[in-house]
Design an enzyme around this catalytic site. Structure first.
Site, PDB file in Angstrom:
ATOM      1  N   LYS A 115      42.413  22.569  22.683  1.00  0.00           N
ATOM      2  CA  LYS A 115      40.939  22.417  22.893  1.00  0.00           C
ATOM      3  C   LYS A 115      40.175  23.529  23.224  1.00  0.00           C
ATOM      4  O   LYS A 115      40.784  24.589  23.839  1.00  0.00           O
ATOM      5  CB  LYS A 115      40.994  21.256  24.214  1.00  0.00           C
ATOM      6  CG  LYS A 115      39.360  20.749  24.313  1.00  0.00           C
ATOM      7  CD  LYS A 115      39.656  19.226  23.642  1.00  0.00           C
ATOM      8  CE  LYS A 115      38.366  18.408  23.574  1.00  0.00           C
ATOM      9  NZ  LYS A 115      38.644  17.380  22.924  1.00  0.00           N
ATOM     10  N   ASP A 141      33.270  18.108  19.863  1.00  0.00           N
ATOM     11  CA  ASP A 141      33.478  16.974  20.967  1.00  0.00           C
ATOM     12  C   ASP A 141      32.221  17.200  21.798  1.00  0.00           C
ATOM     13  O   ASP A 141      30.870  17.404  20.958  1.00  0.00           O
ATOM     14  CB  ASP A 141      34.410  18.111  21.984  1.00  0.00           C
ATOM     15  CG  ASP A 141      34.810  16.984  23.247  1.00  0.00           C
ATOM     16  OD1 ASP A 141      35.704  15.915  22.995  1.00  0.00           O
ATOM     17  OD2 ASP A 141      34.452  17.229  24.157  1.00  0.00           O
TER      18      ASP A 141
HETATM   19  P1  NDP Z   1      27.902  13.773  22.536  1.00  0.00           P
HETATM   20  O1  NDP Z   1      27.673  15.054  22.917  1.00  0.00           O
HETATM   21  O2  NDP Z   1      27.693  13.573  21.223  1.00  0.00           O
HETATM   22  O3  NDP Z   1      27.386  12.931  23.610  1.00  0.00           O
HETATM   23  C1  NDP Z   1      27.875  12.615  25.053  1.00  0.00           C
HETATM   24  C2  NDP Z   1      27.098  11.774  25.537  1.00  0.00           C
HETATM   25  O4  NDP Z   1      27.430  11.712  27.160  1.00  0.00           O
HETATM   26  C3  NDP Z   1      25.731  12.053  25.802  1.00  0.00           C
HETATM   27  O5  NDP Z   1      24.927  10.653  25.907  1.00  0.00           O
HETATM   28  C4  NDP Z   1      25.420  12.859  26.879  1.00  0.00           C
HETATM   29  O6  NDP Z   1      24.389  12.736  27.565  1.00  0.00           O
HETATM   30  C5  NDP Z   1      26.517  12.382  27.910  1.00  0.00           C
HETATM   31  N1  NDP Z   1      27.024  13.031  28.781  1.00  0.00           N
HETATM   32  C6  NDP Z   1      27.643  14.290  28.411  1.00  0.00           C
HETATM   33  N2  NDP Z   1      27.910  14.868  29.575  1.00  0.00           N
HETATM   34  C7  NDP Z   1      27.541  14.123  30.608  1.00  0.00           C
HETATM   35  C8  NDP Z   1      27.822  14.421  31.979  1.00  0.00           C
HETATM   36  N3  NDP Z   1      28.266  15.153  32.498  1.00  0.00           N
HETATM   37  N4  NDP Z   1      27.312  13.184  32.632  1.00  0.00           N
HETATM   38  C9  NDP Z   1      26.663  12.325  32.327  1.00  0.00           C
HETATM   39  N5  NDP Z   1      26.594  12.037  30.837  1.00  0.00           N
HETATM   40  C10 NDP Z   1      27.089  12.839  29.924  1.00  0.00           C
HETATM   41  O7  NDP Z   1      29.657  13.929  22.634  1.00  0.00           O
HETATM   42  P2  NDP Z   1      30.787  12.727  22.517  1.00  0.00           P
HETATM   43  O8  NDP Z   1      30.013  11.615  22.052  1.00  0.00           O
HETATM   44  O9  NDP Z   1      31.354  13.480  21.024  1.00  0.00           O
HETATM   45  O10 NDP Z   1      31.789  12.676  23.267  1.00  0.00           O
HETATM   46  C11 NDP Z   1      31.720  11.673  24.524  1.00  0.00           C
HETATM   47  C12 NDP Z   1      33.056  11.710  25.155  1.00  0.00           C
HETATM   48  O11 NDP Z   1      34.227  11.176  24.012  1.00  0.00           O
HETATM   49  C13 NDP Z   1      33.807  13.193  25.473  1.00  0.00           C
HETATM   50  O12 NDP Z   1      34.623  12.716  26.748  1.00  0.00           O
HETATM   51  C14 NDP Z   1      34.519  13.470  24.510  1.00  0.00           C
HETATM   52  O13 NDP Z   1      35.615  14.422  24.712  1.00  0.00           O
HETATM   53  C15 NDP Z   1      35.112  12.051  23.931  1.00  0.00           C
HETATM   54  N6  NDP Z   1      35.648  12.177  22.420  1.00  0.00           N
HETATM   55  C16 NDP Z   1      34.955  12.732  21.624  1.00  0.00           C
HETATM   56  C17 NDP Z   1      35.548  12.365  20.355  1.00  0.00           C
HETATM   57  C18 NDP Z   1      34.713  12.855  19.137  1.00  0.00           C
HETATM   58  O14 NDP Z   1      35.280  12.700  17.980  1.00  0.00           O
HETATM   59  N7  NDP Z   1      33.444  13.248  19.102  1.00  0.00           N
HETATM   60  C19 NDP Z   1      36.899  12.082  19.967  1.00  0.00           C
HETATM   61  C20 NDP Z   1      37.629  11.574  21.374  1.00  0.00           C
HETATM   62  C21 NDP Z   1      37.024  11.816  22.627  1.00  0.00           C
HETATM   63  P3  NDP Z   1      23.265  13.834  27.264  1.00  0.00           P
HETATM   64  O15 NDP Z   1      22.561  13.441  25.801  1.00  0.00           O
HETATM   65  O16 NDP Z   1      21.971  13.690  28.427  1.00  0.00           O
HETATM   66  O17 NDP Z   1      23.832  15.216  27.149  1.00  0.00           O
HETATM   67  O1  2IT Z   2      39.081  14.538  22.218  1.00  0.00           O
HETATM   68  C1  2IT Z   2      39.152  14.425  20.971  1.00  0.00           C
HETATM   69  O2  2IT Z   2      40.057  13.891  20.533  1.00  0.00           O
HETATM   70  C2  2IT Z   2      38.288  15.032  20.009  1.00  0.00           C
HETATM   71  N1  2IT Z   2      37.183  15.591  20.495  1.00  0.00           N
HETATM   72  C3  2IT Z   2      38.304  15.030  18.559  1.00  0.00           C
HETATM   73  C4  2IT Z   2      39.356  16.190  18.093  1.00  0.00           C
HETATM   74  C5  2IT Z   2      39.480  16.360  16.590  1.00  0.00           C
HETATM   75  O3  2IT Z   2      40.224  17.367  16.381  1.00  0.00           O
HETATM   76  O4  2IT Z   2      38.768  15.517  15.696  1.00  0.00           O
END
Ligand code: NDP
Ligand code: 2IT
Length: 449
Positions: free
Chosen positions: A129, A169
């Site tokens: 990561k 992420d």
């Molecule tokens: P994005 O940046 O697309 O969206 C993040 C969302 O979460 C936004 O709505 C953001 O609000 C909110 N957010 C972020 N930080 C905080 C915080 N500290 N407190 C409250 N709300 C918060 O990220 P993703 O959707 O990609 O990721 C969301 C989660 O999913 C994370 O935990 C990530 O690690 C996990 N994840 C993502 C994957 C992926 O493929 N993208 C895969 C597996 C897990 P705002 O708009 O105000 O910033």
């Molecule tokens: O937390 C996760 O699994 C991710 N942000 C996606 C990682 C990836 O390599 O697609």
């Protein structure tokens, strides 16, 4: 105290002593060790070879300065990282996060978790990561581009298609991956599958964008099916409004559930009548294109906005935390259970604090932990890597089916290792052990390295 509980204390004391001031890392390791230490009690090969201790010490941590110039000509300095946790079963693989809350502790927790998650997918990927304490909010496209280029100017020497393959992420989506891929290609003079989540024009895979959110819902669908239930008519809470939340909401709607909340870091919206496809399309445009605040939805459709709050006190059948770590407190977990919630599937990484996890497991409601529930994203990243290596592009129905099958496989694996007497499945235990065994056996094969 049992031998296992005693061993867990000793193990955690040592880990905390070696890694002071890293609470998120301690939390993630404790959650896994709580399943693994009892499991290995009667398996001396894992104990003797110190497999758990070795997994909780990253192979490598890289930290570096990232300088860039903002639109006013000021020089800015951020800190970038890549944590390469374990490459026992494949190249390091895991996302990059740009958020002001990024610290070494956060990235070590994420890289540790990723190692077990990637193993669960059944694909050959190790765990890593990376990220930076850069805040993309309010920055122009040119500022984001300059930051990404500077970040990659250091990162490029530590990654490669057979070494370490980053992806997106929090704060890193299609725009940032494009800028970083462009800079990698320029520095290395190589067009390779070094990043996933790429645009379709330059080696991306169909359904990577949807995969994490869809997978989180498939995991719940499989848990519900096992107990003879389904999504139809279920009231669902979703937190977040980014990539994972958007596609979790889309899949819930497709399966006949009702999404009544979404959130961002400023607050949540409550839509008692449900967010339909039209409202969701508005939210996706608001967050991805206009990069606005969710509060603006109150001007577009009927809903209440709750500034500075999280949605977990709203009564529901199912809950899907899809924003960030530690977004469900112990008290919120108990409120969910009290209000009748029957299932949680974690789209975000480690969204529930340990006290909350304990409450879910004690109450025996359906609970899919993040390393199983959100593995669909990295699984399709793995499929993107395969397509890049073979220089081909699979068609959408094929990829949809592969994602569905991989999530079903993860569910079934959790049941195999997590089934307890009386029919209850502890998916946390199941995910931890199933993820551990494959990595541990590969490490045993390598000897002491
Ligand atoms: P994005 O940046 O697309 O969206 C993040 C969302 O979460 C936004 O709505 C953001 O609000 C909110 N957010 C972020 N930080 C905080 C915080 N500290 N407190 C409250 N709300 C918060 O990220 P993703 O959707 O990609 O990721 C969301 C989660 O999913 C994370 O935990 C990530 O690690 C996990 N994840 C993502 C994957 C992926 O493929 N993208 C895969 C597996 C897990 P705002 O708009 O105000 O910033
Ligand atoms: O937390 C996760 O699994 C991710 N942000 C996606 C990682 C990836 O390599 O697609």
């Amino acid at each position: 105290m049992t031998v296992a509980a005693d061993d867990l204390d000793t193990f955690m004391n040592g880990l905390k002593r070696r890694n002071p001031g890293e609470p998120e890392f301690h939390q993630a390791v404790q959650e896994v060790a709580g399943s693994i230490i009892p499991f290995i009690q009667d398996k001396p090969k894992y104990i003797k070879m110190r497999i758990l201790e070795r997994l909780a010490e990253p192979d490598r941590v890289v930290a570096f300065r990232v300088c860039w110039e903002d639109d006013e000509g000021n020089i800015r300095v951020n800190r970038g990282y890549r944590v390469q946790n374990c490459n026992a079963i494949g190249p390091y693989k895991g996302g990059i996060r740009f958020h002001p809350s990024v610290t070494l502790s956060v990235l070590k927790f994420l890289a540790f978790e990723q190692t077990f998650k990637n193993s669960l997918t059944g694909l050959p990927m190790g765990g890593g990561k990376g990220g930076a304490d850069f805040n993309p909010k309010g920055k122009s496209d040119n500022e984001v581009m300059r930051f990404c280029q500077s970040f990659m100017t250091e990162l490029h020497r530590h990654i490669g298609p057979d070494t370490d393959v980053p992806a997106g992420d929090i704060g890193v989506g299609a725009r940032e991956i494009g800028y970083m891929f462009g800079q990698y290609k320029r520095l290395e003079n190589q067009f390779t599958g070094v990043l996933t989540g790429k645009g379709m024009e330059f080696g991306g895979s169909l359904i990577r964008t949807e995969a994490t959110g869809y997978g989180t819902i498939y995991m719940m669908q499989d848990m519900l099916t096992r107990v003879g239930d389904g999504f139809e008519g279920k009231t669902c809470l979703v937190s977040g409004s980014g990539n994972v939340a958007q596609y979790a909401a889309e899949k819930i709607i497709q399966l006949g559930g009702k999404v009544v909340t979404m959130s961002d870091s400023s607050g949540f919206i409550h839509v008692p009548g449900g967010i339909d496809e039209e409202k969701l399309a508005y939210i996706i445009d608001l967050k991805n294109v206009k990069r606005g605040r969710l509060e603006e939805a109150t001007k577009q459709f009927e809903c209440t906005y709750h500034a500075g709050e999280r949605p977990w006190n709203v009564p529901c059948d199912l809950a899907f935390p899809c924003a960030t770590q530690n977004e469900i407190s112990g008290a919120e977990a108990k409120a969910l259970i009290k209000n009748g919630c029957m299932g949680i599937s974690e789209g975000a990484n480690m969204p529930t604090v340990q006290e909350g996890i304990d409450a879910f497991i004690e109450s025996k409601i359906l609970f899919a932990p993040s390393k199983a529930a959100n593995a669909g994203g990295v699984a399709v990243s793995g499929l993107e890597m395969s397509q890049n290596s073979a220089r081909i592009s699979w068609k959408e129905p094929e990829l949809q089916q592969l994602l569905r099958d991989i999530m079903q496989g993860i569910h079934d694996n959790c049941v195999e290792y997590g089934a307890e007497q009386g029919g209850y499945v502890n998916y946390l235990k199941g995910a931890n052990i199933a993820g551990f065994v494959k990595v541990a056996d590969a490490m045993l094969a390598y000897g002491v390295v």
